[in-house]
Design an enzyme around this catalytic site. Structure first.
Site, mmCIF file in Angstrom:
data_model
loop_
_atom_site.group_PDB
_atom_site.id
_atom_site.type_symbol
_atom_site.label_atom_id
_atom_site.label_comp_id
_atom_site.label_asym_id
_atom_site.label_seq_id
_atom_site.Cartn_x
_atom_site.Cartn_y
_atom_site.Cartn_z
ATOM 1 N N CYS A 34 -1.180 5.841 9.187
ATOM 2 C CA CYS A 34 -1.548 4.547 8.609
ATOM 3 C C CYS A 34 -2.670 4.804 7.617
ATOM 4 C CB CYS A 34 -1.945 3.566 9.702
ATOM 5 S SG CYS A 34 -3.320 4.158 10.741
ATOM 6 N N ARG B 36 0.838 -1.200 0.000
ATOM 7 C CA ARG B 36 0.000 0.000 0.000
ATOM 8 C C ARG B 36 0.873 1.250 0.000
ATOM 9 N NH1 ARG B 36 -4.617 -0.014 4.374
ATOM 10 N NH2 ARG B 36 -5.314 1.732 3.082
#
Length: 283
Positions: free
Chosen positions: A238, A180
């Site tokens: 995050c 990611r």
């Protein structure tokens, strides 16, 4: 102050003179939109068995406000969070121990919020419910109303501008999975990639195969090798401020203070004017 507690230490504390308030925050990141699977039901898991005396806390409703321009899990209003904690029996005079199913992300979110709002003694059960060897119960307790009055600001918090600046002036860790960070996949948010200048530091590498935190010295070595040394300011983000809280917790175990960017990638990527980096390099 220790940020985590072992199952044996918790068992001893529960029969001690000032037992902790126990919060069960079982939650899992939902990929229901992509997979078609129903979301995880933390309340049902809690009711099927929990550590005796634990009170369930709903991450989506009590540890975050409605998703929007500030991300998928924005900060709850202080008054709402305080009311939720008082309903759970949280007081300033008793320690708090938080646990989840074992991943540690949700428990860390509750830990961080309680620390940010000024609770003096809160820890996460290392390894979560999966590590607990004691008995479980299904009875739902009715705790006495607590008196916790949140005072936000006790630990550092980053907004989008602050996170972008810290990525250049200090150390900003991206706690998501490496793919990611690199922008190879993005199952949830509108754009893949990372904040320019941020360093990839997946939170999954903070724990061993048993789901418990690596020893403090190993964590310290890991983070220093990634640049968290020499008094540099450190921050973490995050996807939406949940697994990032786990990384802040890991840094605390290592003795390294760090700020959390709660809006995280879900906020950053929602604004097309913000720059996006892709690939393995911070850029």
């Amino acid at each position: 102050m220790n940020a985590i507690i072992s199952p044996s230490e918790l068992a001893n504390a529960l029969v001690g003179p000032n037992p902790p308030v126990l919060l069960d925050v079982r939650w899992q990141l939902s990929l229901a939109k992509a997979s078609g699977e129903p979301p995880f039901d933390g309340r049902a898991a809690y009711e099927s068995g929990h550590i005796p005396g634990a009170v369930f806390v709903d991450l989506e409703r009590e540890l975050a406000s409605e998703p929007g321009v500030k991300g998928r899990h924005p900060l709850p209003a202080a008054e709402d969070f305080g009311a939720a904690m008082r309903r759970a029996g949280v007081t300033a005079a008793r320690p708090v121990v938080v646990y989840d199913g074992g991943q540690g992300w949700a428990a860390a979110r509750a830990w961080w919020l309680l620390r940010w709002t000024g609770h003096p003694d809160v820890r996460v059960l290392d390894g979560g419910l999966a590590a607990w060897e004691g008995q479980l119960e299904t009875a739902v307790p009715e705790p006495a109303e607590g008196d916790f009055a949140p005072v936000p600001g006790a630990v550092p918090l980053l907004d989008a501008d602050g996170a972008g600046a810290l990525a250049r002036s200090g150390v900003l860790f991206d706690a998501r999975a490496g793919e990611r960070y690199r922008g190879e996949v993005e199952p949830i948010d509108p754009v893949g990639g990372h904040i320019p200048g941020a360093l990839s530091a997946p939170t999954t590498e903070n724990v061993g195969p048993d789901g418990r935190f690596l020893p403090a010295e190993e964590l310290r070595t890991r983070f220093k090798a990634l640049g968290a040394a020499d008094g540099r300011d450190v921050g973490v983000y995050c996807g939406s401020g949940v697994s990032g809280a786990h990384e802040v917790l890991a840094l605390a175990v290592a003795g390294i203070p760090a700020a959390l960017y709660v809006g995280s990638w879900s906020e950053w990527s929602s604004d097309p004017a913000r720059p996006v980096a892709v690939g393995p390099d911070p850029q």
